[in-house]
Design a protein around this motif. Structure first.
Motif, short mmCIF file in Angstrom:
data_model
loop_
_atom_site.label_atom_id
_atom_site.label_comp_id
_atom_site.label_asym_id
_atom_site.label_seq_id
_atom_site.Cartn_x
_atom_site.Cartn_y
_atom_site.Cartn_z
N SER A 157 22.10 -40.24 -28.65
CA SER A 157 21.08 -39.67 -27.73
C SER A 157 20.43 -40.73 -26.86
CB SER A 157 20.01 -38.92 -28.55
OG SER A 157 20.60 -37.91 -29.34
N GLY A 158 21.24 -41.60 -26.32
CA GLY A 158 20.73 -42.62 -25.41
C GLY A 158 20.39 -43.93 -26.07
N SER A 159 20.10 -43.94 -27.38
CA SER A 159 19.81 -45.19 -28.06
C SER A 159 21.12 -45.82 -28.54
CB SER A 159 18.88 -44.96 -29.25
OG SER A 159 19.52 -44.17 -30.23
N VAL A 160 21.17 -47.14 -28.52
CA VAL A 160 22.39 -47.87 -28.88
C VAL A 160 22.26 -48.37 -30.32
CG1 VAL A 160 23.90 -49.79 -28.32
CG2 VAL A 160 22.74 -48.55 -26.49
N ALA A 161 23.11 -47.84 -31.21
CA ALA A 161 23.09 -48.26 -32.61
C ALA A 161 23.99 -49.46 -32.83
CB ALA A 161 23.53 -47.10 -33.50
N LEU A 162 25.11 -49.51 -32.10
CA LEU A 162 26.04 -50.64 -32.16
C LEU A 162 26.37 -51.07 -30.74
CD1 LEU A 162 28.60 -49.47 -34.90
CD2 LEU A 162 26.79 -51.18 -35.18
N SER A 163 26.40 -52.36 -30.53
CA SER A 163 26.75 -52.90 -29.22
C SER A 163 27.56 -54.17 -29.41
CB SER A 163 25.48 -53.20 -28.41
OG SER A 163 25.80 -53.82 -27.19
N GLU A 182 19.66 -57.21 -41.71
CA GLU A 182 18.44 -56.54 -42.14
C GLU A 182 18.53 -55.04 -41.88
OE1 GLU A 182 16.84 -58.49 -44.30
OE2 GLU A 182 14.90 -58.39 -43.29
N ASN A 183 17.49 -54.28 -42.29
CA ASN A 183 17.45 -52.86 -42.01
C ASN A 183 17.57 -52.61 -40.52
OD1 ASN A 183 17.34 -51.47 -44.37
ND2 ASN A 183 15.12 -51.29 -44.45
N GLY A 184 18.41 -51.63 -40.13
CA GLY A 184 18.58 -51.30 -38.72
C GLY A 184 19.53 -52.20 -37.98
N ALA A 185 20.17 -53.15 -38.70
CA ALA A 185 21.08 -54.08 -38.03
C ALA A 185 22.37 -53.39 -37.60
CB ALA A 185 21.40 -55.25 -38.94
N GLY A 186 22.74 -52.28 -38.26
CA GLY A 186 23.94 -51.55 -37.88
C GLY A 186 25.03 -51.52 -38.93
N LYS A 187 24.75 -52.02 -40.13
CA LYS A 187 25.78 -52.08 -41.17
C LYS A 187 26.32 -50.69 -41.52
CE LYS A 187 23.17 -53.90 -44.29
NZ LYS A 187 21.88 -53.81 -43.56
N SER A 188 25.41 -49.76 -41.82
CA SER A 188 25.84 -48.42 -42.22
C SER A 188 26.56 -47.71 -41.08
CB SER A 188 24.64 -47.59 -42.67
OG SER A 188 24.06 -48.13 -43.83
N THR A 189 26.09 -47.90 -39.86
CA THR A 189 26.74 -47.26 -38.71
C THR A 189 28.15 -47.80 -38.53
OG1 THR A 189 24.58 -47.01 -37.63
CG2 THR A 189 26.54 -46.76 -36.24
N LEU A 190 28.32 -49.11 -38.69
CA LEU A 190 29.65 -49.69 -38.54
C LEU A 190 30.61 -49.14 -39.60
CD1 LEU A 190 31.17 -51.82 -36.82
CD2 LEU A 190 30.69 -53.47 -38.63
N ARG A 234 22.99 -58.17 -36.30
CA ARG A 234 21.57 -58.10 -35.95
C ARG A 234 21.42 -57.24 -34.71
NH1 ARG A 234 20.54 -63.11 -35.08
NH2 ARG A 234 20.28 -63.06 -32.80
N ASP A 235 20.55 -56.24 -34.81
CA ASP A 235 20.30 -55.33 -33.69
C ASP A 235 21.58 -54.70 -33.15
OD1 ASP A 235 17.60 -55.95 -33.89
OD2 ASP A 235 17.75 -57.60 -32.45
N GLY A 236 22.50 -54.35 -34.06
CA GLY A 236 23.70 -53.64 -33.67
C GLY A 236 24.84 -54.49 -33.16
N SER A 237 24.68 -55.80 -33.18
CA SER A 237 25.71 -56.70 -32.66
C SER A 237 26.11 -57.73 -33.72
CB SER A 237 25.22 -57.44 -31.41
OG SER A 237 24.88 -56.54 -30.37
N THR A 238 27.34 -58.18 -33.65
CA THR A 238 27.80 -59.25 -34.52
C THR A 238 27.31 -60.58 -33.96
OG1 THR A 238 29.77 -58.04 -35.21
CG2 THR A 238 29.82 -60.43 -35.47
N VAL A 239 26.51 -61.30 -34.76
CA VAL A 239 25.96 -62.57 -34.29
C VAL A 239 26.70 -63.76 -34.88
CG1 VAL A 239 23.68 -61.64 -33.81
CG2 VAL A 239 24.17 -62.55 -36.08
N ASP A 240 27.49 -63.52 -35.94
CA ASP A 240 28.29 -64.61 -36.50
C ASP A 240 29.33 -64.01 -37.44
OD1 ASP A 240 29.27 -67.10 -36.99
OD2 ASP A 240 27.42 -67.92 -37.84
N GLU A 241 30.47 -64.68 -37.50
CA GLU A 241 31.54 -64.29 -38.42
C GLU A 241 32.34 -65.54 -38.76
OE1 GLU A 241 34.67 -60.62 -38.94
OE2 GLU A 241 34.44 -61.47 -36.93
N ARG A 242 32.45 -65.83 -40.05
CA ARG A 242 33.11 -67.08 -40.45
C ARG A 242 33.37 -67.09 -41.95
NH1 ARG A 242 28.54 -71.73 -40.03
NH2 ARG A 242 27.83 -70.73 -38.11
N PRO A 243 34.11 -68.08 -42.45
CA PRO A 243 34.22 -68.25 -43.90
C PRO A 243 32.84 -68.54 -44.48
CG PRO A 243 35.95 -69.47 -42.78
CD PRO A 243 35.00 -69.00 -41.71
N ILE A 244 32.53 -67.94 -45.61
CA ILE A 244 31.17 -68.05 -46.14
C ILE A 244 30.85 -69.48 -46.59
CG2 ILE A 244 31.68 -67.46 -48.55
CD1 ILE A 244 29.08 -65.72 -48.43
#
Length: 514
Positions: free
Chosen positions: A18-24, A41-49, A217-227
């Motif tokens: 409805s106009g709001s962006v959950a994942l970007s 964190e909460n609202g980061a988009g994990k469940s939506t992804l 964070r905020d619906g976007s991937t901010v980092d991805e790497r070996p832990i």
């Protein structure tokens, strides 16, 4: 990661509601046999992804490659048939059906047109034995505790012989032995080439079991790497969107803790709280006129501490003392009688009663004092409501307006007024400014400070570090249910809190500076 090793690629995923962006521009890559952490964190988009991947939601932009093919699953059932099993934090099984029925739900075994109960019971027992669990699989699921139900959900998921298993906070209901068993199963799946997406806020678990990590964070991937290439401090900073190299900013809230002085009188003293796996060794104290900030990542036990103090949740061990006397609250009424107020984290679930009026919501906790012979003193009730509408600047069409029609900030003010009308000595505030506009947030921060200046003790839980730093006389940091640091206001910095979140270790006294 070699291209032929990649099991899952989600690239540049966008999802709007409805106009709001959950994942970007969210992306994640998981190799065959990899245990991959998905955090935020909460609202980061994990469940939506996860829901986009498994066909609960249809994505608006991006591409999904699974097992070498471009995919867009239309339902969770289709995703499951194609090799993706999901274990949700909230158990989504049928409580009144047996353990066997839940494990084989939707794929029952038949013989000559009849259910082959014998074979299903044997296979159900074998699956549970793999998890080192022995129980009567013919009994209804709801006769077992939540931890056992969670293990049944895990047994069901691994029974599908999946290529990818998604585990959303799978350890939230498990004890240490059960977590060790689960990790053994995950390692066994890894040896068999089965990949796992592991969602958890427990840093120790992530570093113990995961190979790679994706941070949202905020619906976007901010980092991805070996832990093993990211430190805990970096991980926490990226989750919260903080730059470790930047100079700490100031003046970002309406708090100014330097304006008030705490008394030497101890109002609340909490020592060694334990409750399941949520609280392991939590300790803190609040003096008269003091604001104590309670910091920690989601899942660290912040809300559980407040609920335990108030009497909303039971404790396994530990002591709570109010005004120097040890108390044993069995229910919230006990906390109220001890002059404690509690604004819970989720005002819509645990706070407001949406179809009741502002008047009814505001005076809910005060009804026993307003009632005589079962009849509410309406005049006194209206005087209280009018006073607090004026004092807190609650914007409403009138006391009889339904509270659900108010803005989030004004709903929060009504909840604060609910406790203030009882004149509490101690106020427990769990995320009091979350989800409200800047103006209302400023007003609430000023009010909290005014209350402390007037001698009230405040325990302030917040995910916003600026709010904690600028509003607190001292900060208590929790990690995995343990007090890992107690930081005085002097020299309090963002880096000190982040370091405690990432590296803090409990001492025998449960929390000197670390």
């Amino acid at each position: 990661m070699q291209e032929n090793d990649i099991l899952l690629q989600m690239e540049h995923i966008t999802k709007r509601f409805s106009g709001s962006v959950a994942l970007s521009d969210a992306s994640i890559h998981v190799a065959r046999g990899e245990v991959h952490a998905l955090i935020g964190e909460n609202g980061a988009g994990k469940s939506t992804l996860i829901k986009v991947l498994t066909g609960v939601y249809r994505y608006d932009e991006g591409t999904i490659f699974f097992d070498g093919q471009t995919r867009a699953f239309q339902s969770p059932q289709q995703a499951q048939r194609e090799g993706i099993s999901t274990i949700y934090q909230e158990i989504n099984l049928v409580p009144f059906r047996s353990v066997t029925e839940n494990i084989f739900l939707g794929r029952e075994i038949f013989r000559w047109g009849l259910l082959n109960w014998r074979k299903m019971h044997i296979e159900a027992r074998a699956l549970l034995e793999r998890l080192h669990i022995s129980l009567d699989v013919t009994k209804p699921l709801n006769t077992y505790n939540i931890a056992t139900q969670q293990m049944v959900a895990i047994a069901r998921a691994i029974s599908f012989k999946s290529k990818l298993v998604i585990m959303d906070e799978p350890t939230s209901s498990l004890n240490e032995d059960e977590v060790a068993t689960l990790f053994g199963v995950i390692r066994q799946l890894k040896e068999e080439g089965v990949a796992t997406i592991f969602v958890s806020h427990r840093l120790d678990e992530l570093y113990a079991i995961c190979d790679g990590i994706t941070i949202l964070r905020d619906g976007s991937t901010v980092d991805e790497r070996p832990i093993n290439t990211i430190t805990r401090l970096e991980l926490v900073a990226k989750m919260l969107g903080k730059d470790l190299g930047s100079v700490q900013k100031s003046g970002l809230t309406s708090f100014d803790a330097s304006r008030h002085r705490a008394s030497e009188e101890v109002l609340l003293d909490v020592t060694g709280l334990r409750a399941g796996r949520k609280l392991q060794n939590a300790s803190l104290s609040v003096h008269v006129g003091e604001i104590v900030g309670l910091a920690g990542l989601l899942g660290s036990g912040r809300s559980e501490v407040a609920r335990a103090i108030f009497g909303a949740d039971s404790l396994d061990a530990g002591t709570v003392a109010v005004n120097g006397k040890e108390v044993h609250f069995r229910r919230p009424e006990d906390g109220i009688l001890a002059s404690i107020g509690f604004c819970s984290e989720d005002r819509k679930i645990d706070g407001i009663i949406p179809d009741l009026s502002v008047r009814e919501n505001l005076t809910l906790a005060a009804l026993p004092t307003l009632t005589r012979y079962g009849i509410v003193d309406r005049k006194q009730q209206e005087e209280i409501v009018d006073h607090f509408i004026q004092r807190l600047g609650i914007k409403t069409a009138g006391p009889e307006q339904k509270i659900r029609e108010l803005s989030g900030g004004n709903q929060q003010k009504v909840l604060l007024a609910r406790w203030l009308c009882l004149n509490p000595r101690l106020l427990l505030l769990d995320e009091p400014t979350r989800g409200i506009d800047v103006g209302a947030k400023s007003e609430i921060q000023k009010l909290v400070e005014e209350l402390a200046e007037g001698g009230m003790g405040v325990l302030l839980i917040s995910s916003e570090l600026e709010e904690i730093i600028e509003g607190s006389d001292q900060v208590v940091v929790l990690r995995d249910g343990i007090t890992v640091a107690k930081l005085p206001r002097e020299g309090l910095t963002q880096d000190a809190i982040l370091t405690a979140m990432a590296h803090g270790e409990a001492h025998s006294d449960a929390g000197e500076n670390v």
